[in-house]
Design a protein around this motif. Structure first.
Motif, short mmCIF file in Angstrom:
data_model
loop_
_atom_site.label_atom_id
_atom_site.label_comp_id
_atom_site.label_asym_id
_atom_site.label_seq_id
_atom_site.Cartn_x
_atom_site.Cartn_y
_atom_site.Cartn_z
N LYS A 121 0.94 -1.27 0.05
CA LYS A 121 -0.13 0.11 0.13
C LYS A 121 0.96 1.15 0.05
CE LYS A 121 -3.69 2.24 2.70
NZ LYS A 121 -4.51 2.33 3.87
N VAL A 122 0.69 2.01 -1.02
CA VAL A 122 1.57 3.23 -1.04
C VAL A 122 1.02 4.34 -0.24
CG1 VAL A 122 2.29 5.21 -2.77
CG2 VAL A 122 2.10 2.76 -3.57
N LEU A 123 1.83 4.69 0.66
CA LEU A 123 1.31 5.65 1.64
C LEU A 123 1.72 7.15 1.61
CD1 LEU A 123 2.24 3.68 4.97
CD2 LEU A 123 0.04 3.89 3.76
N THR A 124 2.87 7.38 1.16
CA THR A 124 3.51 8.57 0.62
C THR A 124 4.59 8.68 -0.40
OG1 THR A 124 3.13 9.63 2.92
CG2 THR A 124 4.43 10.75 1.44
N ALA A 125 4.72 9.32 -1.14
CA ALA A 125 5.84 9.20 -2.30
C ALA A 125 6.34 10.60 -2.39
CB ALA A 125 5.24 8.83 -3.53
N GLU A 126 7.53 11.03 -2.36
CA GLU A 126 8.27 12.43 -2.43
C GLU A 126 9.28 12.23 -3.52
OE1 GLU A 126 7.89 13.05 2.42
OE2 GLU A 126 9.88 12.36 1.67
N LEU A 127 9.25 13.52 -4.13
CA LEU A 127 10.14 13.74 -4.92
C LEU A 127 11.45 14.55 -4.39
CD1 LEU A 127 11.56 13.80 -8.06
CD2 LEU A 127 9.93 15.77 -8.62
N HIS A 128 12.77 14.21 -4.24
CA HIS A 128 13.66 14.82 -3.58
C HIS A 128 14.50 15.54 -4.65
CE1 HIS A 128 13.45 13.08 0.67
NE2 HIS A 128 12.18 12.90 -0.22
N LEU A 129 14.60 16.96 -4.75
CA LEU A 129 15.34 17.75 -5.96
C LEU A 129 16.49 18.37 -5.17
CD1 LEU A 129 12.61 18.73 -8.32
CD2 LEU A 129 14.25 16.70 -8.58
#
Length: 392
Positions: A121-129
């Motif tokens: 189950k995907v809870l949170t997805a973050e793009l780090h730049l």
């Protein structure tokens, strides 16, 4: 997740298999003994892989460095032995980091999520730049902030029009700043998990406060092609794989570090030797009261040090000793164990044994490792450390 008895059997079998030495029978049938020993070791490691939710161990990664973010996260949630500091600190039980596979000079990114289990189950997805310093200072007097927007690409042929992309996250960022910027893109990742073919990547657009496109020399983000790995674009995914603890970890753990409840051994090597040097005779061990003793699992001895980043091993502990009548409170007995010990002592029913010395509190450990796609994974495994023992 295997039940505790199967887990204990797997660990015990593996420790025995790793430390096994040829017996006298080896002189008569050396090949047979060696073959049997390898068969036991193979089966033991297979069972241990099941405990860690794997079919095969990932390929060794040598001296490849994990992202600093993942190292910092591991140190936040786990102590030096990998034991969870607070079971409520981590969102879900799995964190994965993915590097950009597109490696474009443009602000477009794509991440391969094939290693994520379909049941997760995907809870949170973050793009780090990583935002770089501006190459020009002339415009700093005119611009202090910029609008950075992250879009999910829906149609590769219409990237430059509104219909070809979907806004995921947008906010103001100081132009003169540098360092990591994090954008939430959970919605896009969830859609990619449902339809792998829809993963066309992400696009980052930088505009002035007036809405005009900004010069890329003024606002720059590190790319996977031209910058050091420590600054490469990264997707961080927090998931839950559905595994649940057989025994809920005590909330006392969130009020204090795990170390007071789990005595710290001087070093992994010493712990390993100490665990193997405890060679009690059956008579002597039977006379000992129920207590917790060391059981060190050394990942290097198992052959897993090439892909596991941390810990190098951990002390699982085990419970050993007798539960004689009368059971004192120091034995941490259940009411059932107390009644069973009375029945045994009074010989009221034939065949009733004394209660058993078993773990009555279990803690989780955290593993930081490389998967087959060179992604770094932080995974939390329940019921891996005997926190205390009691008569049950």
């Amino acid at each position: 997740m295997l039940p505790l008895p199967l887990l204990a059997t797997s660990l015990a079998t593996l420790v025995c298999a790793v430390s096994a030495r040829p017996s006298l029978n080896y002189l008569e049938n050396p090949f047979g003994v060696e073959s049997e020993s390898e068969e036991v070791r193979s089966e033991a490691i297979k069972r241990l892989l099941e405990v860690f939710g794997m079919e095969d161990p990932p390929l060794p990664r040598g001296h490849k460095q994990p992202p600093q973010y993942m190292l910092d996260l591991y140190n936040t949630v786990a102590d030096v032995d990998g034991v969870t500091k607070d079971p409520y600190l981590l969102e879900g039980n799995t964190v994965r980091s993915f590097f950009d596979k597109l490696r474009s000079e443009q602000v477009e990114f794509r991440f391969n999520l094939s290693t994520v289990g379909r049941s997760e189950k995907v809870l949170t997805a973050e793009l780090h730049l990583f935002k770089l310093r501006s190459q020009t200072s002339a415009a700093l007097n005119r611009h202090h902030f910029c609008q950075v927007s992250v879009y999910q690409l829906l149609d590769s042929s219409k990237m430059n029009v509104t219909q070809g992309k979907k806004l995921l996250s947008s906010r103001l960022i100081p132009i003169h700043s540098s360092g990591w910027e994090v954008f939430t893109i959970t919605q896009a990742v969830r859609s990619w998990m449902l339809d792998e073919g829809s993963n066309l990547g992400l696009q980052v657009v930088v505009r002035s406060l007036a809405g005009t496109q900004m010069d890329m020399k003024l606002v720059r983000f590190a790319s996977g092609r031209n910058h050091h790995q420590s600054k490469q674009p990264m997707l961080v995914l927090f998931t839950d794989d559905g595994r649940h603890s057989a025994t809920l970890e005590s909330k006392e753990l969130s009020d204090a570090p795990a170390s007071p409840g789990l005595p710290h051994l001087p070093s992994a090597g010493l712990a390993s030797r100490s665990a193997r040097s405890l060679d009690y005779s059956e008579d002597y061990s039977a006379s000992l009261p129920c207590q917790r003793l060391p059981l060190y699992v050394d990942f290097e001895e198992i052959g897993w040090s090439g892909w596991i980043v941390s810990p190098r091993g951990y002390n699982a502990y085990h419970c050993k000793g007798s539960c004689p009548f009368p059971l004192g409170q120091n034995m941490r007995p259940t009411n059932h164990a107390t009644v069973q010990s009375i029945i045994n002592a009074l010989k009221l029913t034939k065949g009733i044994e004394t209660p058993c010395c078993v773990p009555d509190k279990l803690f989780s450990i955290n593993l930081l490792y490389f998967d087959d796609e060179e992604n770094v994974v932080l995974k939390q495994y329940n019921d891996m450390v005997a926190g205390s023992c009691g008569c049950h």
